[in-house]
Design a protein around this motif. Structure first.
Motif, PDB file in Angstrom:
ATOM      1  N   THR A  91       0.840  -1.194   0.000  1.00 41.51           N
ATOM      2  CA  THR A  91       0.000   0.000   0.000  1.00 41.51           C
ATOM      3  C   THR A  91       0.876   1.245   0.000  1.00 41.51           C
ATOM      4  O   THR A  91       1.858   1.317   0.735  1.00 41.51           O
ATOM      5  N   PHE A  92       0.493   2.226  -0.809  1.00 43.22           N
ATOM      6  CA  PHE A  92       1.249   3.475  -0.886  1.00 43.22           C
ATOM      7  C   PHE A  92       0.298   4.615  -1.228  1.00 43.22           C
ATOM      8  O   PHE A  92      -0.883   4.404  -1.534  1.00 43.22           O
ATOM      9  N   THR A  93       0.824   5.833  -1.165  1.00 43.79           N
ATOM     10  CA  THR A  93       0.022   7.041  -1.399  1.00 43.79           C
ATOM     11  C   THR A  93       0.504   7.750  -2.646  1.00 43.79           C
ATOM     12  O   THR A  93       1.710   7.884  -2.880  1.00 43.79           O
ATOM     13  N   ARG A  98      -4.947   6.549  -1.552  1.00 44.02           N
ATOM     14  CA  ARG A  98      -4.356   5.354  -0.964  1.00 44.02           C
ATOM     15  C   ARG A  98      -4.549   4.199  -1.934  1.00 44.02           C
ATOM     16  O   ARG A  98      -5.675   3.797  -2.243  1.00 44.02           O
ATOM     17  N   LEU A  99      -3.434   3.658  -2.432  1.00 45.41           N
ATOM     18  CA  LEU A  99      -3.455   2.643  -3.482  1.00 45.41           C
ATOM     19  C   LEU A  99      -2.781   1.364  -2.999  1.00 45.41           C
ATOM     20  O   LEU A  99      -1.952   1.393  -2.097  1.00 45.41           O
ATOM     21  N   THR A 100      -3.137   0.252  -3.642  1.00 46.20           N
ATOM     22  CA  THR A 100      -2.572  -1.044  -3.270  1.00 46.20           C
ATOM     23  C   THR A 100      -2.087  -1.779  -4.506  1.00 46.20           C
ATOM     24  O   THR A 100      -2.842  -1.958  -5.476  1.00 46.20           O
ATOM     25  N   LEU A 101      -0.804  -2.168  -4.468  1.00 49.50           N
ATOM     26  CA  LEU A 101      -0.247  -3.050  -5.489  1.00 49.50           C
ATOM     27  C   LEU A 101      -0.511  -4.479  -5.029  1.00 49.50           C
ATOM     28  O   LEU A 101      -0.073  -4.888  -3.956  1.00 49.50           O
ATOM     29  N   ARG A 124      -4.883  -1.205  -7.332  1.00 45.33           N
ATOM     30  CA  ARG A 124      -6.264  -1.022  -6.903  1.00 45.33           C
ATOM     31  C   ARG A 124      -6.417   0.216  -6.025  1.00 45.33           C
ATOM     32  O   ARG A 124      -5.492   0.595  -5.301  1.00 45.33           O
ATOM     33  N   GLU A 125      -7.603   0.790  -6.081  1.00 42.62           N
ATOM     34  CA  GLU A 125      -7.996   1.884  -5.191  1.00 42.62           C
ATOM     35  C   GLU A 125      -9.370   1.550  -4.648  1.00 42.62           C
ATOM     36  O   GLU A 125     -10.328   1.385  -5.410  1.00 42.62           O
ATOM     37  N   ASP A 126      -9.462   1.426  -3.322  1.00 44.22           N
ATOM     38  CA  ASP A 126     -10.710   1.006  -2.670  1.00 44.22           C
ATOM     39  C   ASP A 126     -11.238  -0.296  -3.261  1.00 44.22           C
ATOM     40  O   ASP A 126     -12.452  -0.488  -3.437  1.00 44.22           O
ATOM     41  N   GLY A 127     -10.325  -1.202  -3.598  1.00 44.19           N
ATOM     42  CA  GLY A 127     -10.707  -2.502  -4.109  1.00 44.19           C
ATOM     43  C   GLY A 127     -10.949  -2.570  -5.598  1.00 44.19           C
ATOM     44  O   GLY A 127     -11.022  -3.671  -6.171  1.00 44.19           O
ATOM     45  N   ALA A 128     -11.082  -1.427  -6.252  1.00 42.87           N
ATOM     46  CA  ALA A 128     -11.353  -1.406  -7.696  1.00 42.87           C
ATOM     47  C   ALA A 128     -10.052  -1.268  -8.489  1.00 42.87           C
ATOM     48  O   ALA A 128      -9.148  -0.512  -8.093  1.00 42.87           O
ATOM     49  N   ARG A 129      -9.963  -1.960  -9.607  1.00 41.69           N
ATOM     50  CA  ARG A 129      -8.767  -1.903 -10.437  1.00 41.69           C
ATOM     51  C   ARG A 129      -8.646  -0.553 -11.119  1.00 41.69           C
ATOM     52  O   ARG A 129      -9.601  -0.030 -11.679  1.00 41.69           O
ATOM     53  N   ILE A 130      -7.418   0.017 -11.072  1.00 44.10           N
ATOM     54  CA  ILE A 130      -7.170   1.267 -11.800  1.00 44.10           C
ATOM     55  C   ILE A 130      -5.982   1.127 -12.742  1.00 44.10           C
ATOM     56  O   ILE A 130      -5.656   2.080 -13.463  1.00 44.10           O
ATOM     57  N   GLY A 131      -5.312  -0.045 -12.739  1.00 41.41           N
ATOM     58  CA  GLY A 131      -4.186  -0.229 -13.636  1.00 41.41           C
ATOM     59  C   GLY A 131      -3.565  -1.598 -13.456  1.00 41.41           C
ATOM     60  O   GLY A 131      -3.875  -2.331 -12.504  1.00 41.41           O
TER      61      GLY A 131
END
Length: 473
Positions: A91-93, A98-101, A124-131
Motif C-alpha cells: 500500500t502506498f500514497t 491510498r493505493l494497493t499493489l 487497486r484503489e478502494d478494491g477497484a482496479r485502476i491499472g
C-alpha cells in the motif's frame, strides 16, 4: 524426580531487501510508466521454503511522474512450494490517494528463474482496479545485493515491554508515549502517559496529555489526571486513558480531545540506551522503543472535528528513571523505507555529571541493521574519545559524530509556531518544561570514508514529519 531441560534458544526471524523494476499502465492512460519498488522484508520466523511464511514489508514506491512514496508498506505471503506463489500486497500514497499493489509470482519448477523473478500485478484503489503492470527482479544487477542483505535477528515481543517497571520505590517516574504523523493531512499527534512516584514517599499518581499538531492552524492539547495510580500489568491505565497491547484509547478535559487508535508494530524493539540499562535501572533514566516503528489506524476527535488515521507512521516509546535530565533533546525520525533514527541527548542532574557536555545516544536502524552497533559508543566513545556531540538550542539543534568508517550529521528545526511548551513536576518536586514539535524539520546526512575521502552514503530531508523535543529543568 527432576528433569534437566536445556535452555530454549531465542527465536530468530528473517530480514532481507529486494528491488524490482518494471512498468505500470493506468486504465485512464494510453502510455506506460516506469516503476521502481524497493522493499525491506521482515518475517518473525526463519523462512520455510516448504511451507508458508507471512512477512511485513516497508519501502519506497516510485512511479515516474505520478507517485513517490518512501513509506510504502504491506505484507508478503512467501509460499514457493506449498502454494506455488509469492504474493505481494503493498500500500502506498499518490496525490492523497491510498493505493494497493496486489500481485504474485506464480512459481513453477518448469521455469523457476522466470517464475520467481517476474511479478505481474494489479493496482487497486478502494478494491477497484485502476491499472496493471509487471515488475522484474534483475538477476545480474540484484542477486548479490539480495543475498548479502539477509539477516536472521533474534525476535522479541514488543508487548513484553509495556507492563510497568515500577515496584514501589519513591522518586521514580515511568512514561509511555506515542508520536504519529498522518500522511494524508500532515497532522502530528502526541500522546503522553506518565506515572510519578514522589520522592517524599507520598502516593503515586498518573497523568498525561494529548496534543494535535495540524498542518494549518494552532497546536491543540488537553491534559488528563492527576489521578491515583492503579497498576495495570498490561500497560498504562488511568483517568480514562489506556495503553494496551495493540491499542491506545482515552479522552482529556471531559472529552474535548478523544482518541481510539489501533497500533501495529512494524519492527523489532530498539534500545536507545544500552539494553542492560533498561533491564537493570542503574542509570538516572533509560529510554527504549518496544517497536522501532509502527503504523496506526483509528480516530482522533478535537474541537468538533475528527481526524481519521490510516496506516499512519509513528512509534511508541518507554522511559523509566528518577526524572528528567537537567537539559535534553530528543528526535524520532521515520526516514521511510523501514529506516528509523532515534536520538536522546541529555545532561544529567547528578552532581559531577551536570558539568559534562550532553551525552548522545544515537541509533540509526537502516536496512534492518542498527548503527552504531553498541549504544554506548555514541555516548562515551572509546575511553572518552570520539563521543558524539550535541548542540542543544532552539529553534535548531544538531548532533554530529563518527563511528568506524561512517559519520553522521543531524540538524533538527522546531519552528515556534509548530512547538508546544508544557510544564510538569518531577518526582523530586522540581519543575520541568518540554518544548515538543510533532511537525519538526530534520536533515540527516550519513557519510562513509572511501579511498581517502568522505562520500555521501545516505541523506534524508524531513519537512514537518520529524518528532522532536527540547527540555529543561
Amino acid at each position: 524426580m527432576s528433569v534437566d531441560t536445556a535452555p530454549v534458544a531465542p527465536a530468530r526471524g528473517t530480514v532481507f531487501r529486494e528491488t524490482m523494476l518494471g512498468t505500470l499502465r493506468l486504465d485512464t492512460e494510453d502510455r506506460t510508466r516506469r516503476v521502481r519498488l524497493d522493499l525491506t522484508v521482515t518475517a518473525d520466523r526463519l523462512l520455510r521454503l516448504s511451507g508458508t511464511t507471512e512477512a511485513r514489508a516497508a519501502g519506497r514506491m516510485r512511479i515516474a511522474g505520478w507517485a513517490d512514496d518512501p513509506r510504502a508498506e504491506g505484507e508478503l505471503e512467501i509460499s514457493p512450494w506449498a502454494r506455488r506463489r509469492i504474493r505481494y500486497r503493498i500500500t502506498f500514497t499518490s496525490g492523497g490517494r491510498r493505493l494497493t499493489l496486489d500481485g504474485w509470482k506464480a512459481v513453477t519448477w518448469r521455469r523457476p528463474v522466470a517464475s520467481m523473478t517476474v511479478l505481474p500485478y494489479t493496482l487497486r484503489e478502494d478494491g477497484a482496479r485502476i491499472g496493471t503492470g509487471t515488475l522484474r527482479f534483475s538477476l545480474p544487477a540484484q542477486l548479490l545485493p539480495f543475498l548479502a542483505s539477509f539477516r536472521f535477528p533474534r525476535q522479541e515481543d514488543p508487548d513484553a515491554h509495556l507492563p510497568p517497571r515500577w515496584r514501589g520505590e519513591p522518586g521514580r517516574t515511568e512514561v509511555w508515549y506515542t508520536t504519529v504523523t498522518d500522511p494524508a493531512t500532515g497532522t502530528g499527534l502526541w500522546l503522553h502517559h506518565e506515572m510519578t512516584a514522589p520522592a517524599d514517599g507520598s502516593e503515586p499518581y498518573g497523568h498525561g496529555w494529548a496534543a494535535v499538531f495540524p498542518k494549518d492552524g494552532p497546536v491543540r492539547h488537553a491534559r488528563f489526571g492527576p489521578a491515583p495510580w492503579t497498576r495495570d500489568e498490561s500497560g498504562y491505565s488511568g483517568d480514562g486513558a489506556a495503553v494496551q497491547p495493540g491499542r491506545l484509547t482515552g479522552s482529556a478535559e471531559d472529552g474535548a480531545l478523544r482518541w481510539d487508535l489501533a497500533e501495529r508494530p512494524g519492527d523489532q524493539p530498539l534500545f536507545t540506551f544500552p539494553r542492560w540499562s533498561w533491564r537493570r535501572p542503574l542509570l538516572p533514566a533509560a529510554q527504549m522503543l518496544p517497536a522501532a516503528r509502527a503504523s496506526y489506524d483509528g480516530t482522533v476527535t478535537h474541537d468538533g472535528s475528527t481526524l481519521t488515521l490510516t496506516a499512519a507512521p509513528g512509534a511508541s516509546a518507554r522511559i523509566y528513571g528518577h526524572g528528567n535530565a537537567r537539559r535534553w533533546a530528543w528526535l524520532h525520525a521515520d526516514l521511510g523505507g523501514g529506516d528509523v533514527l532515534e536520538i536522546v541527548a541529555a545532561v544529567s542532574t547528578r552532581p559531577g555529571l551536570r558539568r559534562l557536555p550532553p551525552l548522545v545516544f544515537l541509533r540509526l536502524r537502516r536496512h534492518g541493521r542498527t548503527w552504531p552497533r553498541r549504544p554506548e559508543r555514541s555516548a562515551v566513545g572509546w575511553a572518552g574519545a570520539g563521543r558524539f556531540r550535541a548542540d542543544i538550542a532552539l529553534p535548531t539543534w544538531t548532533v554530529t559524530g563518527r563511528c568506524g568508517l561512517r559519520r553522521i550529521r543531524v540538524e533538527v528545526t522546531q519552528p515556534p509556531d509548530r512547538t508546544l511548551a508544557l510544564d510538569y513536576t518531577d518526582p523530586d518536586g522540581g519543575h520541568a518544561t518540554c518544548r515538543n514539535s510533532e511537525r519538526a524539520d530534520a536533515h540527516v546526512l550519513v557519510e562513509r570514508w572511501w579511498f581517502g575521502g568522505w562520500r555521501t552514503e545516505a541523506a534524508w530531508t524531513l519537512d514537518g514529519t520529524a518528532h522532536a523535543e527540547v527540555g529543561t529543568r
